[in-house]
Design an enzyme around this catalytic site. Structure first.
Site, PDB file in Angstrom:
ATOM      1  N   ASP A  12       0.870  -1.184   0.000  1.00  0.00           N
ATOM      2  CA  ASP A  12       0.000   0.000   0.000  1.00  0.00           C
ATOM      3  C   ASP A  12       0.904   1.230   0.000  1.00  0.00           C
ATOM      4  O   ASP A  12       1.960   1.202   0.631  1.00  0.00           O
ATOM      5  CB  ASP A  12      -0.893  -0.004   1.259  1.00  0.00           C
ATOM      6  CG  ASP A  12      -2.104   0.923   1.143  1.00  0.00           C
ATOM      7  OD1 ASP A  12      -2.063   1.876   0.340  1.00  0.00           O
ATOM      8  OD2 ASP A  12      -3.089   0.692   1.876  1.00  0.00           O
ATOM      9  N   THR A  16      -4.752   6.810   0.181  1.00  0.00           N
ATOM     10  CA  THR A  16      -6.009   7.030   0.896  1.00  0.00           C
ATOM     11  C   THR A  16      -6.163   6.049   2.063  1.00  0.00           C
ATOM     12  O   THR A  16      -7.121   6.154   2.817  1.00  0.00           O
ATOM     13  CB  THR A  16      -7.231   6.863  -0.041  1.00  0.00           C
ATOM     14  OG1 THR A  16      -7.249   5.532  -0.555  1.00  0.00           O
ATOM     15  CG2 THR A  16      -7.183   7.857  -1.181  1.00  0.00           C
ATOM     16  N   ASN A  80       1.189  -4.154 -13.663  1.00  0.00           N
ATOM     17  CA  ASN A  80       2.313  -4.622 -12.834  1.00  0.00           C
ATOM     18  C   ASN A  80       1.912  -5.825 -11.984  1.00  0.00           C
ATOM     19  O   ASN A  80       2.693  -6.781 -11.831  1.00  0.00           O
ATOM     20  CB  ASN A  80       2.812  -3.487 -11.930  1.00  0.00           C
ATOM     21  CG  ASN A  80       3.618  -2.451 -12.705  1.00  0.00           C
ATOM     22  OD1 ASN A  80       4.091  -2.711 -13.820  1.00  0.00           O
ATOM     23  ND2 ASN A  80       3.770  -1.266 -12.134  1.00  0.00           N
ATOM     24  N   LYS A  86       1.848 -13.479 -13.527  1.00  0.00           N
ATOM     25  CA  LYS A  86       2.375 -14.265 -14.663  1.00  0.00           C
ATOM     26  C   LYS A  86       3.743 -14.849 -14.313  1.00  0.00           C
ATOM     27  O   LYS A  86       3.995 -16.034 -14.501  1.00  0.00           O
ATOM     28  CB  LYS A  86       2.463 -13.331 -15.874  1.00  0.00           C
ATOM     29  CG  LYS A  86       3.023 -13.941 -17.134  1.00  0.00           C
ATOM     30  CD  LYS A  86       2.801 -12.961 -18.289  1.00  0.00           C
ATOM     31  CE  LYS A  86       3.811 -13.166 -19.385  1.00  0.00           C
ATOM     32  NZ  LYS A  86       4.869 -12.164 -19.440  1.00  0.00           N
ATOM     33  N   TYR A 126     -12.326   7.026 -12.443  1.00  0.00           N
ATOM     34  CA  TYR A 126     -12.495   5.764 -11.700  1.00  0.00           C
ATOM     35  C   TYR A 126     -13.138   4.700 -12.593  1.00  0.00           C
ATOM     36  O   TYR A 126     -12.613   3.587 -12.718  1.00  0.00           O
ATOM     37  CB  TYR A 126     -13.362   6.030 -10.472  1.00  0.00           C
ATOM     38  CG  TYR A 126     -13.519   4.849  -9.548  1.00  0.00           C
ATOM     39  CD1 TYR A 126     -12.424   4.310  -8.871  1.00  0.00           C
ATOM     40  CD2 TYR A 126     -14.767   4.282  -9.323  1.00  0.00           C
ATOM     41  CE1 TYR A 126     -12.573   3.227  -8.011  1.00  0.00           C
ATOM     42  CE2 TYR A 126     -14.921   3.203  -8.459  1.00  0.00           C
ATOM     43  CZ  TYR A 126     -13.824   2.678  -7.808  1.00  0.00           C
ATOM     44  OH  TYR A 126     -13.978   1.616  -6.950  1.00  0.00           O
ATOM     45  N   LYS A 130     -11.225   1.303 -13.949  1.00  0.00           N
ATOM     46  CA  LYS A 130     -11.647  -0.055 -13.582  1.00  0.00           C
ATOM     47  C   LYS A 130     -12.057  -0.854 -14.818  1.00  0.00           C
ATOM     48  O   LYS A 130     -11.846  -2.066 -14.885  1.00  0.00           O
ATOM     49  CB  LYS A 130     -12.801   0.012 -12.581  1.00  0.00           C
ATOM     50  CG  LYS A 130     -12.383   0.518 -11.197  1.00  0.00           C
ATOM     51  CD  LYS A 130     -11.555  -0.516 -10.450  1.00  0.00           C
ATOM     52  CE  LYS A 130     -11.316  -0.096  -8.998  1.00  0.00           C
ATOM     53  NZ  LYS A 130     -10.489  -1.075  -8.257  1.00  0.00           N
ATOM     54  N   TYR A 140      -4.687 -10.660 -20.270  1.00  0.00           N
ATOM     55  CA  TYR A 140      -3.637 -11.532 -19.701  1.00  0.00           C
ATOM     56  C   TYR A 140      -4.137 -12.970 -19.598  1.00  0.00           C
ATOM     57  O   TYR A 140      -3.360 -13.911 -19.761  1.00  0.00           O
ATOM     58  CB  TYR A 140      -3.159 -11.020 -18.331  1.00  0.00           C
ATOM     59  CG  TYR A 140      -1.958 -10.115 -18.448  1.00  0.00           C
ATOM     60  CD1 TYR A 140      -2.073  -8.848 -19.015  1.00  0.00           C
ATOM     61  CD2 TYR A 140      -0.689 -10.525 -18.027  1.00  0.00           C
ATOM     62  CE1 TYR A 140      -0.972  -8.014 -19.151  1.00  0.00           C
ATOM     63  CE2 TYR A 140       0.416  -9.701 -18.162  1.00  0.00           C
ATOM     64  CZ  TYR A 140       0.272  -8.439 -18.721  1.00  0.00           C
ATOM     65  OH  TYR A 140       1.372  -7.633 -18.856  1.00  0.00           O
ATOM     66  N   THR A 156     -20.145  -0.949  -0.303  1.00  0.00           N
ATOM     67  CA  THR A 156     -19.786  -1.757   0.865  1.00  0.00           C
ATOM     68  C   THR A 156     -19.481  -0.814   2.021  1.00  0.00           C
ATOM     69  O   THR A 156     -19.016   0.305   1.802  1.00  0.00           O
ATOM     70  CB  THR A 156     -18.557  -2.625   0.532  1.00  0.00           C
ATOM     71  OG1 THR A 156     -18.879  -3.449  -0.593  1.00  0.00           O
ATOM     72  CG2 THR A 156     -18.161  -3.522   1.689  1.00  0.00           C
ATOM     73  N   ARG A 167     -17.992   8.942   1.622  1.00  0.00           N
ATOM     74  CA  ARG A 167     -19.050   8.026   1.205  1.00  0.00           C
ATOM     75  C   ARG A 167     -20.222   8.104   2.172  1.00  0.00           C
ATOM     76  O   ARG A 167     -20.088   8.535   3.321  1.00  0.00           O
ATOM     77  CB  ARG A 167     -18.518   6.597   1.087  1.00  0.00           C
ATOM     78  CG  ARG A 167     -17.821   6.402  -0.245  1.00  0.00           C
ATOM     79  CD  ARG A 167     -17.245   5.034  -0.420  1.00  0.00           C
ATOM     80  NE  ARG A 167     -16.028   4.866   0.350  1.00  0.00           N
ATOM     81  CZ  ARG A 167     -15.236   3.802   0.254  1.00  0.00           C
ATOM     82  NH1 ARG A 167     -15.537   2.825  -0.560  1.00  0.00           N
ATOM     83  NH2 ARG A 167     -14.128   3.724   0.973  1.00  0.00           N
TER      84      ARG A 167
HETATM   85  N1  UDP Z   1     -24.557  10.990  -0.763  1.00  0.00           N
HETATM   86  C1  UDP Z   1     -25.321  11.907  -0.060  1.00  0.00           C
HETATM   87  N2  UDP Z   1     -24.734  12.594   0.977  1.00  0.00           N
HETATM   88  C2  UDP Z   1     -23.434  12.386   1.357  1.00  0.00           C
HETATM   89  C3  UDP Z   1     -22.663  11.430   0.646  1.00  0.00           C
HETATM   90  C4  UDP Z   1     -23.258  10.751  -0.412  1.00  0.00           C
HETATM   91  O1  UDP Z   1     -26.503  12.132  -0.377  1.00  0.00           O
HETATM   92  O2  UDP Z   1     -22.977  13.032   2.320  1.00  0.00           O
HETATM   93  C5  UDP Z   1     -25.190  10.236  -1.873  1.00  0.00           C
HETATM   94  C6  UDP Z   1     -24.421  10.322  -3.187  1.00  0.00           C
HETATM   95  O3  UDP Z   1     -24.829  11.463  -3.936  1.00  0.00           O
HETATM   96  C7  UDP Z   1     -24.836   9.021  -3.848  1.00  0.00           C
HETATM   97  C8  UDP Z   1     -25.027   8.057  -2.671  1.00  0.00           C
HETATM   98  O4  UDP Z   1     -25.186   8.873  -1.519  1.00  0.00           O
HETATM   99  O5  UDP Z   1     -26.069   9.172  -4.517  1.00  0.00           O
HETATM  100  C9  UDP Z   1     -23.862   7.114  -2.469  1.00  0.00           C
HETATM  101  O6  UDP Z   1     -22.691   7.888  -2.467  1.00  0.00           O
HETATM  102  P1  UDP Z   1     -21.254   7.297  -2.118  1.00  0.00           P
HETATM  103  O7  UDP Z   1     -20.273   8.416  -2.242  1.00  0.00           O
HETATM  104  O8  UDP Z   1     -21.297   6.556  -0.837  1.00  0.00           O
HETATM  105  O9  UDP Z   1     -20.959   6.186  -3.228  1.00  0.00           O
HETATM  106  P2  UDP Z   1     -21.315   6.004  -4.776  1.00  0.00           P
HETATM  107  O10 UDP Z   1     -22.342   4.953  -4.799  1.00  0.00           O
HETATM  108  O11 UDP Z   1     -21.833   7.303  -5.353  1.00  0.00           O
HETATM  109  O12 UDP Z   1     -20.019   5.603  -5.362  1.00  0.00           O
END
Ligand code: UDP
Length: 297
Positions: A12, A16, A80, A86, A126, A130, A140, A156, A167
């Protein structure tokens, strides 16, 4: 993995992540840690059976702050790690994401859905990183025969999340536990489905032992609107926090719920931790953290 008797080498760069989350492993002789950015050259001594690539900022707040690092870790970093697999003739697993489906037009999301991603929007650093990671993993496998797995992780939550990672679970719990207003983005009608971390870990562990090369969704299909979730947190914590509204971030997916029939069929997996039990464990974790004032002192 350690509790199942394996030896683990963790890498790591803490862009973050938090070294505190590894403290409980300090006396563990089968755990070795290397502070490493996987986009830079590195080598691992000795045999390796399995390479698990989970490296990436994962919260929208984090990846919007580090868009270049996010693109680099999903592309160069994943390559990497695939080279390592591999070279060592090891299995390889990549943690991908429900963001591969973008703002999905099909609901719930099945693995065969190709998604609806804005390739030049703010979240593309992002999503496309991904999606590239999935593509190079398949390449691969096809070109070199590496035994690969791809897990698409849906929202999660659980202990060891950062309280300030932006989040929705830590954000709402943090505000509710401090009695401050909870901020719902948009009108709160967008939906998410929340999976407790131990369920996710069990799903990934099973996938790692399977021969399924195509992506498998791992998540909890219990779906709710974000406004319902905010009201649920109010009730669960007994907070006096009010609900405020703020503008919806650009390209915020309108709906998200995993179709987990593939995981059920192939892995015999489904989530078992109810939302309130998972939230309670998460609340206990956050309450056990040093307060901001203690941390500064
Ligand atoms: N969200 C919210 N208030 C917050 C943080 C997130 O209303 O303080 C909403 C965000 O707009 C999204 C959902 O909650 O619709 C989930 O957001 P998160 O950032 O957890 O993950 P995402 O699923 O968007 O990657």
């Amino acid at each position: 993995m350690l509790s199942r008797g394996h030896t683990v080498v963790g890498l790591d760069n803490f862009l973050t992540g938090n070294p505190e989350n590894l403290r409980h492993l300090s006396g563990e002789s089968r755990f070795h840690f290397i502070e490493q950015d996987i986009t830079r050259p590195f080598s691992i001594d000795g045999p390796v059976d399995c390479v698990v690539n989970m490296a990436s900022p994962a919260s929208p707040k984090d990846y919007l702050e580090h868009p270049i690092e996010t693109l680099a870790v999903g592309s160069v970093g994943t390559q990497n790690m695939l080279e390592l697999a591999k070279e060592k003739q090891a299995r390889f697993l990549i943690t991908s994401t429900s963001e591969c489906y973008g703002d999905p037009l099909e609901h719930p999301q099945v693995e065969t859905y190709w998604g609806h991603v804005n390739p030049v929007g703010p979240r593309s650093c992002y999503d496309e990183s991904k999606r590239f990671a999935e593509a190079i993993t398949m390449a691969y496998h096809r070109k070199y025969g590496v035994a690969t797995n791809i897990v698409r992780i849906f929202n999660t939550y659980g202990p060891r999340m950062k309280l300030d990672d932006g989040r929705v679970v830590p954000a709402f719990l943090d505000r509710a536990l401090r009695g401050l207003p909870i901020t719902v983005f948009g009108d709160g009608s967008q939906t998410r489905s929340f999976c407790y971390v131990s369920d996710l870990v069990e799903g990934i562990s099973r996938l790692m032992l399977s021969d399924e090369r195509y992506p498998v969704n791992i998540g909890n299909p219990r779906e709710m609107t974000i406004l319902e979730f905010a009201e649920h947190i109010q009730r669960l914590t007994g907070t006096r926090s009010e609900i405020n509204f703020a503008p919806l971030p650009e390209d915020d997916p309108r709906q998200r719920r995993p179709d987990i029939s593939k995981a059920q069929r192939l892995l015999g997996w489904q989530p078992v931790v109810p939302l309130d039990e998972g939230l309670q464990l998460t609340i206990e974790y956050f309450q056990g953290l040093p307060t901001r004032a203690e941390a500064i002192a």
